[in-house]
Design an enzyme around this catalytic site. Sequence first.
Site, PDB file in Angstrom:
ATOM      1  N   SER A 164       0.600  -0.696  -0.056  1.00  0.00           N
ATOM      2  CA  SER A 164       0.264  -0.450  -0.019  1.00  0.00           C
ATOM      3  C   SER A 164       0.760   1.270  -0.290  1.00  0.00           C
ATOM      4  CB  SER A 164      -0.812  -0.340   1.195  1.00  0.00           C
ATOM      5  OG  SER A 164      -1.430   0.834   0.697  1.00  0.00           O
TER       6      SER A 164
ATOM      7  N   ASP B 176      -9.317  -4.526  -6.473  1.00  0.00           N
ATOM      8  CA  ASP B 176      -8.416  -3.716  -5.324  1.00  0.00           C
ATOM      9  C   ASP B 176      -9.275  -2.200  -5.589  1.00  0.00           C
ATOM     10  OD1 ASP B 176      -7.070  -1.523  -3.293  1.00  0.00           O
ATOM     11  OD2 ASP B 176      -5.002  -2.328  -4.322  1.00  0.00           O
TER      12      ASP B 176
ATOM     13  N   HIS C   9      -7.228  -5.602  -1.777  1.00  0.00           N
ATOM     14  CA  HIS C   9      -6.105  -4.151  -1.883  1.00  0.00           C
ATOM     15  C   HIS C   9      -5.440  -4.697  -0.668  1.00  0.00           C
ATOM     16  CE1 HIS C   9      -4.255  -0.518  -1.304  1.00  0.00           C
ATOM     17  NE2 HIS C   9      -3.938  -0.422   0.083  1.00  0.00           N
TER      18      HIS C   9
END
Length: 310
Positions: free
Chosen positions: A179, A225, A257
């Site tokens: 991330s 995601d 994600h």
Amino acid sequence: MSVLTSPPTSSGSGETVSRRRRGWRAKAAGVVLAALALTTGVAAPAPAAANPYERGPDPTNSSIEASRGSFATSTATVSRVAVSGFGGGTIYYPTSTTAGTFGAISIAPGFTALQSSISWLGPRLASQGFVVFTIDTLTTSDQPDSRGRQLLASLDYLTQQSSVRSRIDSSRLGVVGHSMGGGGTLEAARSRPSLQAAIPLTGWNLTKSWSTVRVPTLVVGAQSDTVAPVASHSIPFYTSLPSSLDKAYLELRGASHFAPNSSNTTIAKYTLSWLKRFIDNDTRYEQFLCPIPSTSLSISDYRGNCPHSG
């Protein structure tokens, strides 16, 4: 004593043919040396290793998908109060030193997350022959540029001050992150082109152009995601990297994600292969990256430039 015939031919790529011819020449040289030893009584010198950075047995699809590799591992905890520039973390490293020094990787978590969110990668990669540092960030809200600086600070600590520094080859380093930590890997790669590999995992970064990156980069996105959609993050990251760079884009079919936050065979398999190929210069792992892997039940898209030149 075996007799070698002429070198094999192939209808494959020029690089494949070249590798086979080099292998044939090496075998031929070995036969000549053996014959010399037999006729003169003088022991032939052992041939030099083709790649001094290779660690572990010849890889197979099973070995790179396994939850553990051939190296036993240990851990060392690094307190945040004992370091500066990042938030401490956990070092995973091969216990034995008989194989020589190892390449090293620092891994950063994502926004609001701790190192525990990506800790599964630590022993998995270390057992394949790497020193791995899963780090905490200074605060859980640090943005990608800060996380990039912290990844580099953690590598500096790892190679210069840590208790395992003597086990590390400081010229063979890489960064991985999830991330915003993935966005940080791109920041780190842009700032330090001497790195050997970068892997953003479902990365998030407001910067979309990475045309100045010179570090071999594997971008991993997730098809479903909604936090960092691939259309506005991973795919632009990949396409903006120089066309001359060793690069690839792997998209996880149906994944969210948060796919990198738990044990994932596809992530581990291609992360390991990329790190081995570019940190260890281990061409034994090229077979898992080139030709381009096909789409499958776990891969919705894969792009890259093959064969790799690094």
